[in-house]
Design a protein around this motif. Sequence first.
Motif, PDB file in Angstrom:
ATOM      1  N   ARG A  62       0.851  -1.128  -0.041  1.00 47.36           N
ATOM      2  CA  ARG A  62      -0.062  -0.110   0.084  1.00 47.36           C
ATOM      3  C   ARG A  62       0.752   1.161   0.170  1.00 47.36           C
ATOM      4  N   LEU A  63       0.852   2.085  -1.275  1.00 46.96           N
ATOM      5  CA  LEU A  63       1.588   3.084  -1.005  1.00 46.96           C
ATOM      6  C   LEU A  63       0.869   4.385  -0.734  1.00 46.96           C
ATOM      7  N   VAL A  64       1.514   5.023   0.443  1.00 51.93           N
ATOM      8  CA  VAL A  64       0.802   6.181   0.968  1.00 51.93           C
ATOM      9  C   VAL A  64       1.515   7.140   0.312  1.00 51.93           C
ATOM     10  N   GLY A  65       0.979   8.344  -0.434  1.00 52.98           N
ATOM     11  CA  GLY A  65       1.865   9.583  -0.588  1.00 52.98           C
ATOM     12  C   GLY A  65       3.050   9.050  -1.481  1.00 52.98           C
ATOM     13  N   SER A  66       4.035   9.562  -1.505  1.00 54.19           N
ATOM     14  CA  SER A  66       4.947   9.430  -2.506  1.00 54.19           C
ATOM     15  C   SER A  66       6.192   8.209  -2.095  1.00 54.19           C
ATOM     16  N   SER A  67       6.206   8.208  -0.815  1.00 58.04           N
ATOM     17  CA  SER A  67       7.347   7.408  -0.164  1.00 58.04           C
ATOM     18  C   SER A  67       7.009   6.498   1.114  1.00 58.04           C
ATOM     19  N   ALA A  68       5.703   6.455   1.448  1.00 55.96           N
ATOM     20  CA  ALA A  68       5.622   5.562   2.720  1.00 55.96           C
ATOM     21  C   ALA A  68       4.854   4.338   2.325  1.00 55.96           C
ATOM     22  N   TYR A  69       4.894   3.351   3.333  1.00 55.40           N
ATOM     23  CA  TYR A  69       3.942   2.243   2.967  1.00 55.40           C
ATOM     24  C   TYR A  69       2.902   2.041   3.997  1.00 55.40           C
ATOM     25  N   GLY A  70       1.833   1.645   3.810  1.00 51.93           N
ATOM     26  CA  GLY A  70       0.859   1.384   4.816  1.00 51.93           C
ATOM     27  C   GLY A  70       0.670  -0.270   4.613  1.00 51.93           C
ATOM     28  N   ASN A  71      -0.108  -0.600   5.633  1.00 52.53           N
ATOM     29  CA  ASN A  71      -0.692  -1.963   6.043  1.00 52.53           C
ATOM     30  C   ASN A  71      -1.106  -2.501   4.675  1.00 52.53           C
ATOM     31  N   SER A  72      -0.549  -3.877   4.397  1.00 52.61           N
ATOM     32  CA  SER A  72      -1.274  -4.192   3.077  1.00 52.61           C
ATOM     33  C   SER A  72      -1.462  -5.587   3.330  1.00 52.61           C
ATOM     34  N   ARG A  73      -1.857  -6.284   4.257  1.00 52.75           N
ATOM     35  CA  ARG A  73      -2.226  -7.757   4.526  1.00 52.75           C
ATOM     36  C   ARG A  73      -3.570  -7.893   3.564  1.00 52.75           C
ATOM     37  N   PRO A  74      -3.624  -8.920   2.669  1.00 55.67           N
ATOM     38  CA  PRO A  74      -4.564  -9.290   1.979  1.00 55.67           C
ATOM     39  C   PRO A  74      -5.712  -9.359   2.560  1.00 55.67           C
ATOM     40  N   CYS A  75      -7.088  -8.867   2.074  1.00 54.21           N
ATOM     41  CA  CYS A  75      -8.211  -9.018   2.785  1.00 54.21           C
ATOM     42  C   CYS A  75      -8.595 -10.584   2.769  1.00 54.21           C
ATOM     43  N   LEU A  76      -9.697 -10.888   3.458  1.00 52.49           N
ATOM     44  CA  LEU A  76     -10.042 -11.975   3.738  1.00 52.49           C
ATOM     45  C   LEU A  76     -10.439 -12.880   2.324  1.00 52.49           C
ATOM     46  N   HIS A  77     -11.494 -12.029   1.557  1.00 55.01           N
ATOM     47  CA  HIS A  77     -11.867 -12.575   0.341  1.00 55.01           C
ATOM     48  C   HIS A  77     -10.718 -12.934  -0.638  1.00 55.01           C
ATOM     49  N   CYS A  78      -9.796 -11.827  -0.828  1.00 58.95           N
ATOM     50  CA  CYS A  78      -8.611 -12.071  -1.606  1.00 58.95           C
ATOM     51  C   CYS A  78      -7.564 -13.320  -1.138  1.00 58.95           C
ATOM     52  N   ILE A  79      -7.509 -13.645   0.083  1.00 61.13           N
ATOM     53  CA  ILE A  79      -6.698 -14.726   0.430  1.00 61.13           C
ATOM     54  C   ILE A  79      -7.409 -16.132   0.266  1.00 61.13           C
ATOM     55  N   ARG A  80      -8.921 -16.062   0.623  1.00 64.86           N
ATOM     56  CA  ARG A  80      -9.547 -17.252   0.494  1.00 64.86           C
ATOM     57  C   ARG A  80      -9.479 -17.697  -0.973  1.00 64.86           C
ATOM     58  N   ARG A  81      -9.883 -16.610  -1.892  1.00 61.95           N
ATOM     59  CA  ARG A  81      -9.624 -16.871  -3.455  1.00 61.95           C
ATOM     60  C   ARG A  81      -8.332 -17.475  -3.996  1.00 61.95           C
ATOM     61  N   ILE A  82      -7.377 -16.967  -3.147  1.00 61.98           N
ATOM     62  CA  ILE A  82      -6.106 -17.442  -3.656  1.00 61.98           C
ATOM     63  C   ILE A  82      -6.031 -18.815  -3.294  1.00 61.98           C
ATOM     64  N   LEU A  83      -6.302 -19.426  -2.037  1.00 66.37           N
ATOM     65  CA  LEU A  83      -6.398 -20.468  -1.539  1.00 66.37           C
ATOM     66  C   LEU A  83      -7.265 -21.558  -2.461  1.00 66.37           C
ATOM     67  N   ARG A  84      -8.203 -21.097  -2.845  1.00 63.81           N
ATOM     68  CA  ARG A  84      -9.171 -21.742  -3.454  1.00 63.81           C
ATOM     69  C   ARG A  84      -8.772 -21.996  -5.002  1.00 63.81           C
ATOM     70  N   PHE A  85      -8.387 -21.183  -5.721  1.00 61.07           N
ATOM     71  CA  PHE A  85      -8.152 -21.187  -7.260  1.00 61.07           C
ATOM     72  C   PHE A  85      -6.678 -21.243  -7.710  1.00 61.07           C
ATOM     73  N   HIS A  86      -6.077 -20.595  -6.729  1.00 60.11           N
ATOM     74  CA  HIS A  86      -4.523 -20.580  -7.275  1.00 60.11           C
ATOM     75  C   HIS A  86      -3.539 -21.273  -6.415  1.00 60.11           C
ATOM     76  N   PRO A  87      -3.418 -22.531  -6.316  1.00 60.56           N
ATOM     77  CA  PRO A  87      -2.469 -23.293  -5.453  1.00 60.56           C
ATOM     78  C   PRO A  87      -0.976 -22.930  -5.734  1.00 60.56           C
ATOM     79  N   GLN A  88      -0.988 -22.600  -7.161  1.00 58.89           N
ATOM     80  CA  GLN A  88       0.637 -22.105  -7.360  1.00 58.89           C
ATOM     81  C   GLN A  88       1.279 -21.003  -6.535  1.00 58.89           C
ATOM     82  N   ILE A  89       0.451 -20.233  -5.921  1.00 55.59           N
ATOM     83  CA  ILE A  89       0.959 -19.258  -4.958  1.00 55.59           C
ATOM     84  C   ILE A  89       1.375 -19.935  -3.815  1.00 55.59           C
ATOM     85  N   VAL A  90       2.698 -19.622  -3.528  1.00 55.69           N
ATOM     86  CA  VAL A  90       3.009 -20.398  -2.503  1.00 55.69           C
ATOM     87  C   VAL A  90       3.389 -19.447  -1.107  1.00 55.69           C
TER      88      VAL A  90
END
Length: 127
Positions: free
Chosen positions: A66-94
């Motif tokens: 998560r880019l905040v402004g021009s040079s800072a980072y913010g929290n970027s843990r994937p949301c529950l729906h994204c991570i569930r979708r990764i687990l269900r449909f993308h087993p190649q993501i390790v």
Amino acid sequence: MLEKRMVCGLVVGKQLVHIGVSSAAPGARLKAGGQNQSMSRHAEMDALRYLRRHPDARKASLVVGRLVGSSAYGNSRPCLHCIRRILRFHPQIVAVTFYEDGKWTTQRPEVCAESSKLSAAERNLCH
């Protein structure tokens, strides 16, 4: 107000092959309150579109920021729906790397899912 933007790199082997960005475009269809809701396209889902055209990709990882402004980072843990979708449909993501509480963390998707939450937009739908 600072601009906030989510980005997600898809890495196959040691090569960055695609960068996804969040956008207001409709994303995955989610069930909420008995209706299909289309929030936005999350950066993770945008990055994973690459795999539709390259189904032979193996041992891939995601780097979410998560880019905040021009040079800072913010929290970027994937949301529950994204991570569930990764687990269900993308087993190649390790592995999933994300920024949280001032540091970069790398976890297996199933471990990341244990602490993932709904996105802010999805939480607002529930209230």
